[in-house]
Design an enzyme around this catalytic site. Structure first.
Site, short mmCIF file in Angstrom:
data_model
loop_
_atom_site.label_atom_id
_atom_site.label_comp_id
_atom_site.label_asym_id
_atom_site.label_seq_id
_atom_site.Cartn_x
_atom_site.Cartn_y
_atom_site.Cartn_z
N ARG A 81 0.55 -1.23 -0.01
CA ARG A 81 -0.02 0.18 -0.49
C ARG A 81 0.93 1.62 0.06
NH1 ARG A 81 -4.23 0.11 5.17
NH2 ARG A 81 -2.26 1.32 6.15
N LYS A 183 -2.63 6.98 1.39
CA LYS A 183 -2.96 7.19 2.61
C LYS A 183 -1.44 7.63 2.70
CE LYS A 183 -2.92 4.42 7.09
NZ LYS A 183 -3.67 5.09 7.72
N GLU A 219 -16.45 6.84 4.61
CA GLU A 219 -16.02 6.26 5.59
C GLU A 219 -15.41 7.30 6.89
OE1 GLU A 219 -11.53 5.10 5.07
OE2 GLU A 219 -11.06 5.99 3.37
C1 LIG Z 1 -5.57 4.48 8.01
C2 LIG Z 1 -6.36 3.83 7.50
C3 LIG Z 1 -7.24 3.74 7.66
C4 LIG Z 1 -7.64 2.04 8.20
O1 LIG Z 1 -6.66 1.03 7.46
P1 LIG Z 1 -5.45 0.17 8.24
O2 LIG Z 1 -5.28 -0.63 7.44
O3 LIG Z 1 -7.00 -0.98 8.44
O4 LIG Z 1 -4.63 0.41 9.83
C5 LIG Z 1 -8.73 3.82 7.61
N1 LIG Z 1 -9.48 4.84 6.34
C6 LIG Z 1 -8.19 5.29 6.43
C7 LIG Z 1 -9.00 6.91 5.57
C8 LIG Z 1 -6.60 5.19 6.31
O5 LIG Z 1 -5.79 6.12 6.53
#
Ligand SMILES: *Cc1c(COP(=O)(O)O)cnc(C)c1O
Length: 339
Positions: A81, A183, A219
């Site tokens: 990722r 991210k 989300e």
């Molecule tokens: C990091 C993140 C998550 C959670 O991802 P994980 O891989 O489960 O830790 C969910 N939403 C956003 C916007 C994120 O930045």
């Protein structure tokens, strides 16, 4: 020797540990990388990250298992990722095999900071990279730094997970062809105003809708969402602008293969929220946090699982996933990375 820390009372915050990992990118290649004690970053005042936010990050944890091994949970997916995030931001991806090796090195170096099994605490691992040389015109940097620091953290929610309240904000998180799926620090910078505003109004988090039609659930600012239907189906929003949470992907697998439930990724409309019986946020920090109430302007949706505890299915999901992470339940092939 294990550090003298009151493990049971740790919060979720930064604590400076002994070592961190650093590799620099210059003249088209990444340096061999090393463990260092220096926690300070010194870069140009005009560094691309400071002017144009050219940075991305990851978050994962190391756990001490029942039989006293130190393990990480699916770090290969974090490596992948992060490479995807880097590409979207025109940064040179850090090689995925080297990412795993760097995680191993930095956890090993800080092994005394890994909380004991059963303490409820874990070692949070934060890989990140940024454009470090001076850039004035809007363009990608030429030089980059990749770092990983670690910090022991307590449970994200102290004193057990009380269900939280979400509100549907009038702000958007991600544009249809934007950066919501990577991210990037920029996604968090722009969420700060919305989260402060939510807190000022008495809500715990924002539940964003898709910005194109504002009809579908996406989300929160930092966690994915799962719902449980009245027929015990686990559903989660399908959208190209959601960050692909590793916790969420793992929970959907656990629902199907460990709990024998139907697990479906599909579009979820805001006007079907009252049909669900459970809701929870998911991500590395909290694993799962139950949602008791969702406020969509004039409409208040009270989840039948209430404001006191996890719903039945989300509790099972939580117990199974944390059981896998802590070595109490057998993990699917390739999920556990031993340090
Ligand atoms: C990091 C993140 C998550 C959670 O991802 P994980 O891989 O489960 O830790 C969910 N939403 C956003 C916007 C994120 O930045």
């Amino acid at each position: 020797m294990e550090k003298n820390i009151d493990w049971g009372n740790l919060g979720f915050g930064y604590m400076k540990t002994d070592y961190r990992y650093v590799s620099n990118y210059k003249d088209g290649k990444w340096s061999s990388g090393q463990i260092t004690t220096d926690d300070k970053v010194v870069i140009s005042e005009c560094a691309c990250v400071l002017q144009y936010a050219q940075t991305c990050f990851e978050g994962l944890k190391a756990y001490r298992t029942k039989d006293n091994k130190v393990v990480c949970f699916r770090p290969d997916l974090n490596a992948k990722r992060m490479a995807e995030s880097a590409k979207r931001l025109e940064m040179p991806p850090f090689p995925e095999d080297r990412f795993l090796e760097a995680v191993r090195q930095v956890v090993k170096a800080n092994i005394d900071w890994v909380p004991p099994y059963g303490s409820g605490a874990s070692l949070y691992i934060r890989p990140y990279m940024f454009g470090s040389d001076a850039i004035m015109g809007v363009k990608p940097a030429n030089e980059y730094q990749f770092r990983i620091f670690v910090s022991p953290v307590g449970p994200y929610f102290k004193g057990g997970a009380k269900p939280i309240t979400l509100r549907v904000p009038d702000f958007d998180r991600a544009a249809p062809r934007g950066t919501g799926h990577v991210k990037a620090g920029l996604n968090y910078a722009m969420s700060l105003h919305a989260i402060v505003d939510a807190h000022n109004q008495g809500y715990n988090e924002n539940m964003y809708l898709d910005s194109q039609t504002r009809t579908k659930v996406e989300e929160t600012g930092g966690a994915n969402i799962i719902f449980v239907t009245k027929d015990n189906e686990v559903v989660t929003p399908k959208s190209s602008t959601i960050l692909p949470s590793i916790t969420r992907r793992s929970l959907m697998y656990v629902a199907e293969h460990y709990l024998g439930l139907k697990a479906v990724e599909r579009e979820i409309y805001a006007d079907e929220l009252q049909n669900f019986k459970e809701c929870a946020l998911c991500g590395t920090a909290a694993v799962l946090s139950p949602v008791g109430k969702i406020v969509n302007h004039k409409e208040e949706i009270l989840l039948p699982s209430g404001m006191e505890k996890f719903g039945e299915v989300t509790q099972k999901l939580y117990d199974t996933l944390t059981g896998i992470q802590m070595g109490r339940i057998e993990a699917p092939e390739g999920w556990i990375f031993e340090i």
